[in-house]
Write a protein that holds these residues in place. Structure first.
Motif, PDB file in Angstrom:
ATOM      1  N   PHE A  20       0.680  -0.817  -0.010  1.00 57.63           N
ATOM      2  CA  PHE A  20      -0.034   0.036  -0.363  1.00 57.63           C
ATOM      3  C   PHE A  20       0.789   1.303   0.209  1.00 57.63           C
ATOM      4  CE2 PHE A  20      -3.166  -3.475   2.210  1.00 57.63           C
ATOM      5  CZ  PHE A  20      -3.955  -3.163   1.363  1.00 57.63           C
ATOM      6  N   ASP A  21       2.799   0.730  -0.169  1.00 60.24           N
ATOM      7  CA  ASP A  21       2.988   2.751   0.652  1.00 60.24           C
ATOM      8  C   ASP A  21       3.680   2.507  -0.750  1.00 60.24           C
ATOM      9  OD1 ASP A  21       2.286   3.205   2.657  1.00 60.24           O
ATOM     10  OD2 ASP A  21       3.610   1.712   4.099  1.00 60.24           O
ATOM     11  N   VAL A  50      -4.478  -0.965  -5.875  1.00 65.25           N
ATOM     12  CA  VAL A  50      -3.842   0.333  -5.627  1.00 65.25           C
ATOM     13  C   VAL A  50      -2.988   1.690  -6.577  1.00 65.25           C
ATOM     14  CG1 VAL A  50      -2.900   1.451  -4.215  1.00 65.25           C
ATOM     15  CG2 VAL A  50      -2.945  -0.750  -4.145  1.00 65.25           C
ATOM     16  N   LYS A  52      -1.215   4.951  -6.604  1.00 65.07           N
ATOM     17  CA  LYS A  52      -0.033   5.729  -5.530  1.00 65.07           C
ATOM     18  C   LYS A  52       0.570   6.829  -6.271  1.00 65.07           C
ATOM     19  CE  LYS A  52       1.368   6.467  -0.799  1.00 65.07           C
ATOM     20  NZ  LYS A  52       2.836   7.397  -1.331  1.00 65.07           N
ATOM     21  N   THR A  58      -6.550   9.927   0.960  1.00 64.89           N
ATOM     22  CA  THR A  58      -6.939   8.107   0.472  1.00 64.89           C
ATOM     23  C   THR A  58      -7.635   7.638   0.653  1.00 64.89           C
ATOM     24  OG1 THR A  58      -4.770   7.699   1.793  1.00 64.89           O
ATOM     25  CG2 THR A  58      -5.544   5.449   1.309  1.00 64.89           C
ATOM     26  N   GLY A  90      -2.500  11.378  -4.423  1.00 60.42           N
ATOM     27  CA  GLY A  90      -2.780  10.908  -3.190  1.00 60.42           C
ATOM     28  C   GLY A  90      -2.575   8.680  -3.585  1.00 60.42           C
ATOM     29  N   ARG A  91      -3.681   8.489  -2.863  1.00 63.07           N
ATOM     30  CA  ARG A  91      -3.281   7.258  -3.180  1.00 63.07           C
ATOM     31  C   ARG A  91      -4.991   7.144  -3.412  1.00 63.07           C
ATOM     32  NH1 ARG A  91      -1.375   3.458   1.386  1.00 63.07           N
ATOM     33  NH2 ARG A  91      -2.727   4.516   2.627  1.00 63.07           N
ATOM     34  N   ILE A  93      -7.660   3.045  -3.240  1.00 65.04           N
ATOM     35  CA  ILE A  93      -6.915   2.003  -3.626  1.00 65.04           C
ATOM     36  C   ILE A  93      -8.700   1.401  -4.292  1.00 65.04           C
ATOM     37  CG2 ILE A  93      -7.182  -0.146  -1.923  1.00 65.04           C
ATOM     38  CD1 ILE A  93      -5.735   1.408   0.420  1.00 65.04           C
ATOM     39  N   ALA A 145      -7.050   4.954   5.475  1.00 65.73           N
ATOM     40  CA  ALA A 145      -8.036   5.245   4.459  1.00 65.73           C
ATOM     41  C   ALA A 145      -8.478   6.829   4.977  1.00 65.73           C
ATOM     42  CB  ALA A 145      -8.667   4.853   4.056  1.00 65.73           C
ATOM     43  N   VAL A 245      -7.549  15.031  -5.097  1.00 71.14           N
ATOM     44  CA  VAL A 245      -6.474  13.132  -5.555  1.00 71.14           C
ATOM     45  C   VAL A 245      -6.871  13.577  -6.623  1.00 71.14           C
ATOM     46  CG1 VAL A 245      -6.963  11.367  -5.918  1.00 71.14           C
ATOM     47  CG2 VAL A 245      -7.789  11.420  -3.801  1.00 71.14           C
TER      48      VAL A 245
END
Length: 345
Positions: A20-21, A50, A52, A58, A90-91, A93, A145, A245
């Motif tokens: 996730f990173d 994902v 990112k 997130t 950002g991210r 998911i 999140a 985002v």
């Protein structure tokens, strides 16, 4: 509902194959070890993706919470294929088929354990497949999140007017964020739904975790609505823009400019008191009044018996209708939405 922050860390055998990173795009699975008769050391693999790019919010997006609701999985699969890291800040998911066993079966409930995933939150990492899925979401995804978008429709049993849903929150600041995000979705209708106080849903658990939360009801009847797909495609991107985002979009209607509705508790529902075949009297979107005839139940196996007429218990608009004609006692036949009576922005 138990506050999910009180139950962490909970030991679990589930794990994700994505980092996730990590910057960029990834597609993988949430592995939940599962040992049925046909696979002693196997796993149920929930697809997860994902995207990112740097620092920013997130946003967790899920579809397929119920397996007979098809618009969400379609829209979220498209979103992942279209999004590139350079498009976002950002991210994001994405889980397009959260309840994968139910999605494969096109059933509301899981064919593995018979549970409605959306009545299992905050889940149990040592429980059944459905309970382990909701536990993974609560324990591993909500904590990382900032916002949550959960795409639903009426499924195979209901046909609902396409709408974006506000999950109630006791914290006014969080309620304000929820309403702003739902208005940004820009669906034809905005509806506050409390599910009669039900706290075991994904959106109730998301609010408990402090996330800005957006839900939807995108038509239904077990089909794929072209109108609902168009609304959801645009709406998801609208919310991602609202959250920062995606690049910002033009300002949309505020709550003062838009009618916000709610399902006003038990009086908003018309339930079948007996088994038979239900005949509705009105189309979705019709303005109705308390006491007006709503439909009737026919007893086709007993031609000597006259139909049983049902009535509305609330003024408002007809928001949802049962899709299958056959009903059993307790089936939801009709849903009425009325003007929202709570505090708005």
């Amino acid at each position: 509902m138990t506050d999910i922050t009180e139950t962490k860390p909970r030991k679990s055998t589930a794990f994700a194959t994505v980092d996730f990173d990590r910057e960029g795009r990834q597609a993988g699975h949430i592995h939940i070890p599962h040992s049925p008769h046909t696979d002693a050391w196997g796993a149920t693999r929930i697809p997860i993706a994902v995207v990112k790019n740097g620092k920013g919010p997130t946003v967790l997006l899920t579809g397929g919470n119920h397996g007979d609701e098809h618009e969400g999985p379609i829209v979220l699969g498209e979103l992942f294929r279209e999004l590139q890291p350079e498009d976002i800040t950002g991210r994001v998911i994405i889980i397009p088929a959260l309840n994968l066993p139910a999605v494969r079966a096109a059933h509301r409930t899981s064919p593995v354990d018979g549970l409605n995933l959306n009545r299992t939150y905050p889940g149990d990492p040592a429980g059944t497949i459905s309970q382990q899925i909701s536990a993974f979401v609560c324990d591993h995804l909500y904590p990382i999140a900032d916002a949550f978008i959960d795409l639903h429709s009426g499924g195979s049993s209901l046909d609902i007017l396409p709408s974006a849903i506000v999950e109630p929150a006791a914290d006014f600041a969080l309620l304000k964020r929820n309403i702003e995000a739902v208005l940004a979705f820009d669906a034809p209708l905005t509806v506050v739904i409390s599910n009669l106080g039900e706290q075991r849903t994904s959106t109730a658990a998301s609010v408990s975790a402090g996330l800005t939360t957006v839900g939807t009801e995108m038509a239904g009847a077990g089909a794929v609505s072209l109108e609902a797909l168009s609304i959801a495609r645009r709406g998801v991107r609208n919310v991602l823009s609202h959250l920062g985002v995606l690049p910002s979009e033009p300002t949309r209607k505020s709550s003062a400019e838009r009618e916000v509705l709610e399902i006003p508790g038990k009086d908003g529902y018309v339930f079948a008191p007996e088994a038979g075949v239900f005949e509705p009297f009105h189309a979705n979107g019709t303005r109705v009044k308390k006491g007006d005839p709503a439909g009737r139940i026919h007893f086709v196996e007993n031609p000597e018996r006259a139909p049983l007429q049902l009535a509305y218990a609330q003024d408002g608009i007809l928001y949802g209708r049962r899709h299958p004609g056959r009903v059993e006692p307790g089936n939801c036949c009709l849903v009425v939405a009325a003007p929202y009576q709570g505090d708005l922005l």
